[in-house]
Design an enzyme around this catalytic site. Structure first.
Site, PDB file in Angstrom:
ATOM      1  N   GLY A   1       2.743   2.282  10.888  1.00 22.62           N
ATOM      2  CA  GLY A   1       3.551   3.566  10.785  1.00 22.62           C
ATOM      3  C   GLY A   1       4.278   3.964  12.136  1.00 22.62           C
ATOM      4  O   GLY A   1       4.885   4.996  11.997  1.00 22.62           O
TER       5      GLY A   1
ATOM      6  N   SER B   1       3.861  -1.907  10.341  1.00 21.45           N
ATOM      7  CA  SER B   1       5.238  -1.986  10.711  1.00 21.45           C
ATOM      8  C   SER B   1       5.652  -3.180  10.464  1.00 21.45           C
ATOM      9  O   SER B   1       6.803  -3.767  10.984  1.00 21.45           O
ATOM     10  CB  SER B   1       5.534  -1.643  12.027  1.00 21.45           C
ATOM     11  OG  SER B   1       5.043  -0.134  12.281  1.00 21.45           O
TER      12      SER B   1
ATOM     13  N   LYS C   1       0.113   4.081  -0.265  1.00 20.77           N
ATOM     14  CA  LYS C   1      -0.403   5.310   0.269  1.00 20.77           C
ATOM     15  C   LYS C   1      -0.598   6.480  -0.429  1.00 20.77           C
ATOM     16  O   LYS C   1      -0.265   6.547  -1.660  1.00 20.77           O
ATOM     17  CB  LYS C   1      -0.123   5.521   1.787  1.00 20.77           C
ATOM     18  CG  LYS C   1      -0.256   4.394   2.820  1.00 20.77           C
ATOM     19  CD  LYS C   1       0.033   4.412   3.982  1.00 20.77           C
ATOM     20  CE  LYS C   1      -0.058   3.147   4.732  1.00 20.77           C
ATOM     21  NZ  LYS C   1      -0.246   3.195   6.244  1.00 20.77           N
TER      22      LYS C   1
ATOM     23  N   HIS D   1      -9.451   0.967   5.119  1.00 19.19           N
ATOM     24  CA  HIS D   1      -8.156   1.198   5.840  1.00 19.19           C
ATOM     25  C   HIS D   1      -8.290   2.187   6.739  1.00 19.19           C
ATOM     26  O   HIS D   1      -9.395   2.882   6.702  1.00 19.19           O
ATOM     27  CB  HIS D   1      -7.149   1.796   4.804  1.00 19.19           C
ATOM     28  CG  HIS D   1      -5.654   1.864   5.279  1.00 19.19           C
ATOM     29  ND1 HIS D   1      -5.469   2.789   6.326  1.00 19.19           N
ATOM     30  CD2 HIS D   1      -4.476   0.933   5.136  1.00 19.19           C
ATOM     31  CE1 HIS D   1      -4.038   2.405   6.740  1.00 19.19           C
ATOM     32  NE2 HIS D   1      -3.675   1.464   6.141  1.00 19.19           N
TER      33      HIS D   1
ATOM     34  N   GLU E   1      -5.266  -5.034  10.487  1.00 19.92           N
ATOM     35  CA  GLU E   1      -4.025  -3.951  10.590  1.00 19.92           C
ATOM     36  C   GLU E   1      -4.435  -3.354  12.080  1.00 19.92           C
ATOM     37  O   GLU E   1      -5.184  -2.313  12.018  1.00 19.92           O
ATOM     38  CB  GLU E   1      -4.305  -2.785   9.631  1.00 19.92           C
ATOM     39  CG  GLU E   1      -3.786  -3.218   8.290  1.00 19.92           C
ATOM     40  CD  GLU E   1      -3.197  -2.370   7.325  1.00 19.92           C
ATOM     41  OE1 GLU E   1      -2.241  -2.776   6.584  1.00 19.92           O
ATOM     42  OE2 GLU E   1      -3.782  -1.292   7.221  1.00 19.92           O
TER      43      GLU E   1
ATOM     44  N   ASN F   1       0.710  -1.144  -0.130  1.00 25.95           N
ATOM     45  CA  ASN F   1       0.041  -0.021   0.014  1.00 25.95           C
ATOM     46  C   ASN F   1       0.869   1.284  -0.012  1.00 25.95           C
ATOM     47  O   ASN F   1       1.415   1.498   0.988  1.00 25.95           O
ATOM     48  CB  ASN F   1      -0.704   0.028   1.039  1.00 25.95           C
ATOM     49  CG  ASN F   1      -1.675   1.095   1.389  1.00 25.95           C
ATOM     50  OD1 ASN F   1      -1.776   2.071   0.589  1.00 25.95           O
ATOM     51  ND2 ASN F   1      -2.370   1.318   2.504  1.00 25.95           N
TER      52      ASN F   1
ATOM     53  N   GLU G   1      -6.904   4.548   7.969  1.00 23.70           N
ATOM     54  CA  GLU G   1      -6.517   6.168   7.774  1.00 23.70           C
ATOM     55  C   GLU G   1      -8.117   6.583   6.875  1.00 23.70           C
ATOM     56  O   GLU G   1      -8.422   7.827   7.205  1.00 23.70           O
ATOM     57  CB  GLU G   1      -5.327   5.972   6.886  1.00 23.70           C
ATOM     58  CG  GLU G   1      -4.191   5.974   7.575  1.00 23.70           C
ATOM     59  CD  GLU G   1      -3.071   5.507   6.831  1.00 23.70           C
ATOM     60  OE1 GLU G   1      -3.055   5.419   5.527  1.00 23.70           O
ATOM     61  OE2 GLU G   1      -2.156   4.722   7.602  1.00 23.70           O
TER      62      GLU G   1
HETATM   63  P1  13P Z   1       3.075   0.572   7.544  1.00 22.92           P
HETATM   64  O1  13P Z   1       3.760  -0.698   7.169  1.00 22.92           O
HETATM   65  O2  13P Z   1       3.951   1.758   7.401  1.00 22.92           O
HETATM   66  O3  13P Z   1       3.140   0.446   9.133  1.00 22.92           O
HETATM   67  O4  13P Z   1       1.572   0.569   7.094  1.00 22.92           O
HETATM   68  C1  13P Z   1       0.790  -0.434   7.089  1.00 22.92           C
HETATM   69  C2  13P Z   1      -0.301  -0.161   6.526  1.00 22.92           C
HETATM   70  O5  13P Z   1      -1.265   0.871   6.880  1.00 22.92           O
HETATM   71  C3  13P Z   1      -0.630  -0.924   5.224  1.00 22.92           C
HETATM   72  O6  13P Z   1      -2.019  -0.742   4.759  1.00 22.92           O
END
Ligand code: 13P
Length: 249
Positions: A173, A212, A11, A95, A167, A9, A97
């Site tokens: 992150g 992560s 982002k 997601h 997740e 992803n 976010e």
């Molecule tokens: P990170 O791997 O940067 O923690 O992000 C995970 C994520 O949100 C994947 O969709």
């Protein structure tokens, strides 16, 4: 069908040029991980070009979101059919976010799920609890409610096309990964919960871990029986890290 999957992803990262380069590098090295389905999810603006780059490779293309509606006066939205036109076959939905910053609810997500299936996009459907929800020992209840209000509404045929991503929000992150035992515990719980509705079909669904995940911890996470791969954020932007994660099975 239950598969080993590593999905990146991206982002809101990379220019179109950098995205094409990254996709080309992933496609080039994907032969080294033939037992794993690799998926990349660039921003909308990159889909067509990245799709062209991936043609002829085994790497699949995903969007990160889609509109709730089919077409029309929805300024700034991108329809699932438009995503499918680019050659994408997957779409990340739900997601944290999107839930947190854009107010996506189960109601929104049910509409998006329907749009994906109508355009033959397989959803990569994300669930996961926040830190306070885990600390107050409500993580199972939260994840169950997220599934019951969305994925439980799917038909058997739609469910078969779906990938689940667990997740934990506190691990995204932050550099804080779920312990492999915590991941296995939740993945097994998710599979058991899905089996309540879909029976043995739940055995065939891929459940990815996200948060992560990196080349150092992927092996311990992926060695669990209910962890079928990863949804990778930061580490998916570096081809060597992304491929090293895919080689961790
Ligand atoms: P990170 O791997 O940067 O923690 O992000 C995970 C994520 O949100 C994947 O969709």
């Amino acid at each position: 069908m239950r598969k080993k999957i590593v999905a990146g992803n991206w982002k809101m990262n990379t220019s179109v040029t950098k995205g094409i380069e990254l996709a080309a590098a992933v496609a080039d090295k994907s032969k080294e991980t033939a037992n794993v389905l690799l998926i990349v999810a660039p921003p909308f603006t990159h889909l067509t070009k990245v799709g062209e780059q991936l043609k002829g490779s085994a790497v699949a293309l995903s969007a990160q979101n889609c509109a709730t509606e089919t077409s029309g006066a929805y300024t700034g939205e991108v329809a699932a059919s438009m995503i499918a036109d680019t050659g994408a076959t997957y779409c990340i939905l739900g997601h944290s976010e999107r839930r947190e910053y854009y107010g996506e609810t189960s109601e929104t997500l049910n509409k998006k799920l329907a749009q994906c299936f109508a355009s033959k996009l397989s959803p990569i459907f994300c669930v996961g609890e926040k830190l306070d929800e885990r600390e107050s020992n409500r993580h199972f209840e939260i994840v169950k409610a997220q599934l019951q209000s969305t994925v439980f509404n799917l038909s058997d045929e739609e469910f078969d096309q779906t990938i689940i991503a667990y997740e934990p929000v506190w691990a995204i992150g932050t550099g804080k990964t779920a312990m492999p035992e915590q991941a296995q515990e939740m993945h097994a719980f998710i599979r058991k919960t899905l089996a309540e509705k879909f029976g043995t079909k739940a055995d065939n669904i891929s459940i990815l871990y996200g948060g992560s995940c990196n080349p150092s911890n992927a092996k311990a996470l992926f060695s669990n029986p209910d962890v079928d791969g990863g949804l990778i954020g930061g580490a998916s932007l570096k081809v060597d890290d992304f491929l090293a994660i895919a080689k961790s099975f």
